[in-house]
Structure formats: C-alpha cells, structure tokens
Scaffold this motif. Structure first.
Motif, PDB file in Angstrom:
ATOM      1  N   VAL A 511      65.256  22.807  18.995  1.00 30.43           N
ATOM      2  CA  VAL A 511      64.233  22.400  18.025  1.00 30.43           C
ATOM      3  C   VAL A 511      64.825  21.310  17.139  1.00 30.43           C
ATOM      4  O   VAL A 511      65.869  21.522  16.513  1.00 30.43           O
ATOM      5  N   VAL A 512      64.155  20.160  17.100  1.00 23.75           N
ATOM      6  CA  VAL A 512      64.560  19.061  16.230  1.00 23.75           C
ATOM      7  C   VAL A 512      63.783  19.185  14.920  1.00 23.75           C
ATOM      8  O   VAL A 512      62.543  19.180  14.920  1.00 23.75           O
ATOM      9  N   VAL A 513      64.490  19.329  13.818  1.00 23.68           N
ATOM     10  CA  VAL A 513      63.879  19.440  12.492  1.00 23.68           C
ATOM     11  C   VAL A 513      64.142  18.129  11.759  1.00 23.68           C
ATOM     12  O   VAL A 513      65.301  17.775  11.505  1.00 23.68           O
ATOM     13  N   GLY A 514      63.062  17.396  11.449  1.00 21.09           N
ATOM     14  CA  GLY A 514      63.226  16.068  10.890  1.00 21.09           C
ATOM     15  C   GLY A 514      62.371  15.817   9.671  1.00 21.09           C
ATOM     16  O   GLY A 514      61.498  16.615   9.299  1.00 21.09           O
ATOM     17  N   VAL A 515      62.624  14.668   9.046  1.00 28.78           N
ATOM     18  CA  VAL A 515      61.868  14.227   7.868  1.00 28.78           C
ATOM     19  C   VAL A 515      60.692  13.383   8.357  1.00 28.78           C
ATOM     20  O   VAL A 515      60.899  12.345   8.990  1.00 28.78           O
ATOM     21  N   PRO A 516      59.450  13.809   8.128  1.00 30.86           N
ATOM     22  CA  PRO A 516      58.317  13.078   8.684  1.00 30.86           C
ATOM     23  C   PRO A 516      58.109  11.720   8.014  1.00 30.86           C
ATOM     24  O   PRO A 516      58.460  11.518   6.855  1.00 30.86           O
TER      25      PRO A 516
END
Length: 528
Positions: A511-516
């Motif tokens: 799972v890639v958790v990023g800043v939108p």
C-alpha cells in the motif's frame, strides 16, 4: 510508540505447535520469471504446498487481451421487486464523531431502529457508493478499494422464512426480492466472482478476489459496529459448496467459497440442502486454464473452525483527526490517489508529516481479523514500511508490529529505489508518486511456514488477512489527510532486497500512502 501486545489466536482444538520451516536455498524457491509477484503467484502456491523449485505453468505467458477491453459479466439477476435500503445513513454517520464507537448492541441515532433497518444502514456504510469522479477512468468509488473499481465481491442477504437470498445492489441502494419478516436482520453471505476480473490478470484473479473479500469483511465489520449490531463470522467449512449452491446463480462455479456474517438477532435459517455446484465448463481448461486452476484451488480453501464473534475493526486509543471529525467524512476522504484529465496512476507531493501518521498506521495494522484461521494468517504476516519525511523517524526501512514501529535500516534512498522497481512508472499517461510517499507498506509471508501452520487453507486466509489489514491502513490514511493505494505491481525480487526480506518471503500486498495533489476535478456526491 507502544500498544498492548497482539493476543495469539486460539485454535478451535488443541494442535501441536508447528516447527519453524527450515531455511531453503534459492534453488528451491520459485524462479524469477517475470520478476514480479503476479507472475510468480502460482509458483508461490506450489512452493507453499511443498514443491521445490516450482516451474511456471505453460499458460503463464499466453497472450491476453488488454484489461481495458474486458467486459465484466452483468450482475446476477435478482428477483423483483427491489426493496430500498434506509435513507439518511450519511446523516447518521455525520453525527458519529470519529473515532468513537457506540457500545455493542446500542442503537445509533435519535431513536431506536429495528435491527433490520440498522443492518440496512450497515450495508450502506460498507458498500454504498461515495462519489463519482468524471475525470477518473475508474468509477464509482465505494468506501473500500477495489481493483479497477470492478467490485467482484458481492453480498447476499438471507430472505428469511424460506425466501430466496437477496442480492445487495449498492448502485440502486436496494436489495433484490421481497423482504423477510419485519424488523429482523438476515445473514449476509460474501462471495467473489472471478470472471469479473480481466483475464489478463491470469492466476492473480484469485488473489484479487480473496484480497477484496478481506477489504469487504473489515468494511462490513465497521458498518455493523457503527450501528451497534454485533455479529458472528462463519468461514467456509464443509458445507460451503451447499451454501454457494443455495444462491441459485447461473454460473455458480465461477464464484468463491462464501463467508457468512450472522448478525445478532437474525433467525437461523435452515441448513441448505446438499446441492451440486456446476463444474466449470469443459472447455475452460483449454480456453482459460488459469481460471480453471483458480477455481480448483479455491475449493481447497475450507476451514476447520466454526463461527467466531466478529471482532472490532477499529483500534483502541486513536486520537481525533484534524481532517475527519466524523465517520461520514472519514469514508468520504478515503481514496487511492487522483490524477487529472482521465490519466492513470497516482500523483503525490513531498511534504513533511507529523509522527501521528505512522502511529495511526501501526495501530490500524495491528487489529486482527476474526476467527482462528484468519487471525493465525494475520499473525504470520510481516509488515515492513519504507518511511520518508515523518517527524521523529529516520528515513528508511521500518518494521511494524503490535502497534509499534522499529527502525531496521536507515536509508534515505529507499523510496526512490522502490519507485524504480514499480511496474507503472511515470509516463505521458501515468503518474507515480512512490518516491514522494511518506509511507509505503508491504505485507509479506513465508508460504511454506504458512502452509505448515494452516494447510492449503492458509493461502486464502492470508490473502483475506492482508485485505483486512490494508483496508485499515486506507482508513488510517484518510484520517491523516493522505491517500492510500493498494498495489501489487512491484518487481518482487529487487523489492525484497530494498526491504531486507529473505528470498522465501512472498509479498502478499503493498500500500502506497501519499500526500494528495489537487486535480481540480469534480467530486459528485452519491451518498444517501
């Protein structure tokens, strides 16, 4: 970061402790063909079942039409008339502060509702479309992630009083068929349709359905909790094929063995009469041998444990969210990263994050699923995270366990090297925000040890457990104002090296958790 240690799952009957799997040399492991986890999927299954140095099946590299050309089968036919689900669920969720939960059995809202209505609201919470994004190539968006937004897992609700099972139709906000006795909830049967997923995914179609079932199970568990409806989970057992046959589907053979969620107060339906599930068409082994193998393997995924209480989907000790004051806003904010102008992939930007995002992620990832096999497979999962730009944490590779985080190796280049090993890099039609992501999480397992612990059922159980864990991470990201994109496109062998995993560890899901980034696109609200 500390949390109470995860309780070890208790087996349904005393079983001897399994000896640790012996370390094996690289010659015994699945080969590097394709060097990605999708191509190696059937090899890992064969290796877990005891085969040394398994070789790719002959159909592995058979040319397939592009995924975008695939037309999923229409939804199963449901009896008329449809019965609408309760309206106003969004308002009820907006009145529930995040992360508070009602006490078990406590009705939500200003007045007590019948259990059947609360079950309807739980179904809306778990499955109901949230929004439509006209510029997004994949529509519509539900509270949980799904490969290509195809939603292959369906829910059927027991009609009661000898009535047929009723199909949940989230898009129409309804259940097909006539309702059961007034005021009583019905059992919910969860099963996935393999033919919904494009043939280009080959054998991985089985894992995609199994992982999504884990997503759905946690989403439904949360919905039941939010509306104060305790339940129990019945995993696929010896009668699973009979339960599948009882649905009366035209293509029963193409569906996975069902899980049944039994809400408290639901009348116990009669045990299904033994019925033969149609065999896959004779030509399937010739025209789609991967699908024939998926169905065969799924029929081996029966569990020996019985029903178990549906445990909480939410970790204890969560702090308030600065972006999601209530549960309605949390579910609305869950997304997998957006791109402008109908482009594919995910966009992100580099921005330093508070320590709370990692603490929240670790807590959500520590909540086990219900039942012996699922909890045991969950316990076998290793959670490794590449962290970047988080306050109080060194950039590099970390291990997450029991709600706590431990640095394994400082490495400021880890995120950049991960992006180089991702199968869908930046291009004129695709975005990729991995090198800017504050958190990329990998769930891995040793298949040989897993099979020694749980037998062939371990394969499905660990996929379900990974989906359960990843959905929790998606909700954690939404509470932190971030996006979370479940993926399986990393090249597995070089990714193992970045993470420090051993060669016999299979990556189940990441799972890639990023800043939108804002895309300027419309978000059309579909909540009711």
């Amino acid at each position: 970061m500390t949390a109470p240690p995860r309780p070890a799952p208790a087996p349904p009957a005393p079983v001897p402790a399994a000896e640790p799997a012996p370390r094996r040399g690289p010659v015994d492991l699945p080969g590097p063909e394709g060097d990605n986890s999708i191509a190696r999927e059937p090899l890992w299954y064969a290796y877990g079942a005891g085969a040394d140095a398994p070789q790719p099946p002959p159909w592995t590299w058979r040319p397939q039409p592009p995924p975008d050309t695939h037309v999923p089968p229409p939804p199963p036919r449901g009896g008329a008339p449809r019965t609408g689900l309760p309206l106003g669920t969004h308002e009820r969720l907006a009145a529930l502060p995040y992360p508070a939960l009602p006490a078990p059995g406590e009705a939500s809202g200003p007045q007590v509702e019948p259990a059947a209505d609360r079950l309807g609201r739980a179904l809306v919470t778990a499955f109901g479309p949230q929004r439509r994004e006209p510029e997004n190539p994949y529509n519509d968006h539900r509270p949980y992630a799904s490969p290509r937004c195809l939603f292959p897992v369906h829910a059927f609700v027991d009609g009661g009083a000898g009535m047929p099972w009723r199909l949940l139709d989230p898009d129409r906000h309804a259940l097909t068929g006539a309702p059961g006795p007034a005021g009583t909830p019905g059992d919910i049967l969860l099963t996935g349709r393999y033919t919904t997923v494009p043939p280009a995914y080959q054998w991985f179609r089985g894992s995609l359905v199994a992982i999504e079932l884990g997503f759905v199970l946690r989403s439904l568990s949360l919905g039941l909790e939010l509306f104060g409806l305790p339940a129990r989970l019945r995993p696929p057992g010896p009668d699973a094929l009979d339960r599948l046959a009882a649905l009366g589907l035209d293509d029963t053979w193409a569906w996975s063995l069902p899980f049944v969620v039994e809400p408290a107060g639901a009348p116990r339906p009669a045990e299904p009469e033994p019925a033969a599930v149609p065999e896959p068409p004779a030509h399937l082994a010739r025209t789609d041998p991967a699908l024939a193998e998926i169905v065969r393997v799924n029929r081996e995924q029966t569990y020996r444990s019985g029903t178990a209480p549906l445990t909480t989907a939410v970790p204890a000790g969560l702090g308030p969210s600065s972006t999601a004051p209530d549960w309605a806003e949390l579910l609305w904010r869950r997304h997998s990263g957006r791109m402008p102008r109908a482009l594919h992939g995910m966009s992100g930007r580099r921005r330093r994050q508070p320590a709370e995002i990692l603490d929240s992620a670790a807590r959500w990832l520590a909540v086990p699923p219900p039942g012996y096999e699922l909890a045991s497979a969950f316990d076998a999962l290793k959670v490794t995270a590449v962290v970047q730009g988080v306050e109080g944490q060194a950039d590099g590779v970390h291990r997450l366990r029991d709600g706590a985080t431990r640095l394994l190796r400082a490495d400021p280049t880890a995120s950049e090297r991960l992006e180089e090993r991702y199968g869908y890099g930046v291009s004129p039609v695709n975005g990729c925000g991995i090198r800017d992501a504050p958190l990329t999480v990998f769930l891995s397992v040793r298949p040989r040890a897993l099979f020694e612990r749980l037998g062939t059922a371990g394969w499905g159980a660990v996929q379900h457990a990974a989906g359960w864990a990843a959905h929790g991470l998606c909700l954690s990201a939404a509470a932190s104002g971030l996006f979370a994109r479940p993926v399986r496109a990393f090249k597995e062998i070089p990714t193992q090296r970045v993470l420090g995993l051993d060669p016999d560890e299979m990556i189940v899901l990441s799972v890639v958790v990023g800043v939108p980034q804002a895309t300027g696109g419309a978000l059309l609200d579909l909540r009711l």
